[in-house]
Design a protein around this motif. Structure first.
Motif, PDB file in Angstrom:
ATOM      1  N   SER A   3      21.056  68.848   0.503  1.00 24.68           N
ATOM      2  CA  SER A   3      22.477  68.604   0.350  1.00 24.68           C
ATOM      3  C   SER A   3      23.039  67.957   1.599  1.00 24.68           C
ATOM      4  N   TYR A 193      23.686  61.943  -1.018  1.00 22.11           N
ATOM      5  CA  TYR A 193      24.144  63.185  -1.631  1.00 22.11           C
ATOM      6  C   TYR A 193      25.650  63.242  -1.874  1.00 22.11           C
ATOM      7  N   ASP A 195      29.148  61.212  -3.774  1.00 23.32           N
ATOM      8  CA  ASP A 195      29.627  60.164  -4.668  1.00 23.32           C
ATOM      9  C   ASP A 195      30.482  59.134  -3.931  1.00 23.32           C
ATOM     10  N   THR A 203      23.420  56.076  -8.162  1.00 24.94           N
ATOM     11  CA  THR A 203      23.994  57.412  -8.220  1.00 24.94           C
ATOM     12  C   THR A 203      23.421  58.252  -7.086  1.00 24.94           C
ATOM     13  N   LYS A 204      24.062  59.385  -6.812  1.00 29.46           N
ATOM     14  CA  LYS A 204      23.563  60.243  -5.756  1.00 29.46           C
ATOM     15  C   LYS A 204      22.259  60.918  -6.188  1.00 29.46           C
ATOM     16  N   MET A 205      21.566  61.521  -5.225  1.00 27.69           N
ATOM     17  CA  MET A 205      20.260  62.130  -5.468  1.00 27.69           C
ATOM     18  C   MET A 205      20.353  63.237  -6.520  1.00 27.69           C
ATOM     19  N   VAL A 206      19.468  63.146  -7.533  1.00 22.81           N
ATOM     20  CA  VAL A 206      19.403  64.157  -8.591  1.00 22.81           C
ATOM     21  C   VAL A 206      17.942  64.462  -8.895  1.00 22.81           C
ATOM     22  N   LEU A 207      17.696  65.660  -9.401  1.00 17.98           N
ATOM     23  CA  LEU A 207      16.350  66.024  -9.827  1.00 17.98           C
ATOM     24  C   LEU A 207      16.004  65.286 -11.121  1.00 17.98           C
ATOM     25  N   ALA A 214      12.926  64.317  -6.846  1.00 17.40           N
ATOM     26  CA  ALA A 214      14.316  63.873  -6.895  1.00 17.40           C
ATOM     27  C   ALA A 214      14.356  62.374  -6.647  1.00 17.40           C
ATOM     28  N   VAL A 216      17.167  58.660  -6.467  1.00 22.24           N
ATOM     29  CA  VAL A 216      18.463  58.002  -6.522  1.00 22.24           C
ATOM     30  C   VAL A 216      18.359  56.930  -7.608  1.00 22.24           C
ATOM     31  N   HIS A 217      19.086  57.123  -8.673  1.00 23.28           N
ATOM     32  CA  HIS A 217      18.980  56.203  -9.809  1.00 23.28           C
ATOM     33  C   HIS A 217      19.892  54.992  -9.610  1.00 23.28           C
TER      34      HIS A 217
END
Length: 288
Positions: A3, A193, A195, A203-207, A214, A216-217
């Motif tokens: 985070s 991490y 917006d 986009t921000k880091m997501v699983l 994880a 970043v899309h």
């Protein structure tokens, strides 16, 4: 690395430590360059000036234990467990390093001398290097690979200082390396991490669904390419800013003696001043 809060807390520790180390080592070097010797930690006359050391000695074990127990309790995936165990081990290594700093005067200097502490610090940085970016894919990999290079810089500087503690260039690189790591961690936290500061088109880091990794899309491939270029540009900007700031601090200390770290006239030189005096006397006798 989960985070913005973790990145910010690391920044708040690394940047002040790096700046303080730069101030103290530069003050010592400018006082007498021929007798400069790097120290694992630059202790102050007042205990409150070592507040960062005492905070680290408390914060690191709390962070390491809370991290591993929290994530083991909420995740049953073996990959998660292995990743967070690695990070727990890394934090523990640095906590032991802090303990070495605190207990240095009471330890057996034959076994736990300053060269040993620098070698241990280098090992801790190398272990950190091995876990940086674990489970991160895509654009985040680029960000953490650059952070890993800074960790290698710190490890290499510690190795040089373990062999040649009089190498001020290695001390300077270690100091600005710590500052650079701190600023880059903050930049990574903002870019990956949040917006508000996320890279355009991403986009921000997501699983990833059904995966322990994880990412970043980015909507388009062009967005990903532009994101990589922007990350590299930000890294260069950070590097230029930190290096220039380091040279400015050194220049200011060389011009204005009243700005120098007070430790350069305190216990920092306790082991050097007698030797320095004897060497000067011997030189004077030889000249006569």
């Amino acid at each position: 690395m989960a985070s913005l809060a973790t990145h910010l807390s690391a920044c708040l520790f690394l940047v002040p430590i790096g700046i303080r180390r730069l101030l103290c080592s530069s003050s010592l070097f400018l006082k007498d360059p021929s007798f400069f010797k790097s120290k694992p930690w630059y202790f102050s006359n007042s205990k409150w000036k070592n507040l960062d050391l005492y905070i680290l000695s408390i914060a690191l074990p709390l962070a390491s234990f809370s991290q591993i127990f929290l994530f083991i309790s909420i995740s049953g995936h073996s990959t998660y467990r292995f990743s967070f165990f690695q990070q727990f081990a890394t934090l523990s290594l640095f906590w032991v390093l802090i303990i070495f700093f605190v207990l240095h005067d009471g330890l057996d200097h034959f076994l736990f001398n300053e060269s040993f502490i620098f070698i241990y610090a280098a090992i801790a940085f190398l272990v950190e290097y091995s876990v940086i970016g674990v489970g991160i894919m895509g654009l985040g990999t680029v960000v953490y690979e650059l952070l890993a290079q800074l960790t290698l810089l710190c490890a290499g500087s510690c190795l040089v200082l373990s062999v040649k503690p009089t190498a001020f260039f290695a001390e300077f690189l270690l100091s600005i390396g710590l500052v650079f790591k701190g600023t880059w961690l903050l930049q990574a936290g903002l870019c990956l991490y949040t917006d508000a500061f996320v890279l355009k088109g991403c986009t921000k880091m997501v699983l990833l669904p059904g995966s322990p990794n994880a990412d970043v899309h980015c909507e388009l491939e062009a967005d990903g390419i532009r994101g990589v270029a922007l990350v590299n540009l930000l890294f260069v900007v950070h590097a230029i800013g930190v290096v220039i700031a380091g040279f400015v601090v050194f220049w200011l200390l060389s011009r204005f003696r009243n700005l120098r770290c007070g430790e350069a006239s305190g216990p920092l030189l306790a082991g050097l001043e007698p030797e320095s005096t004897l060497m000067r006397l011997s030189r004077e006798l030889e000249m006569e």
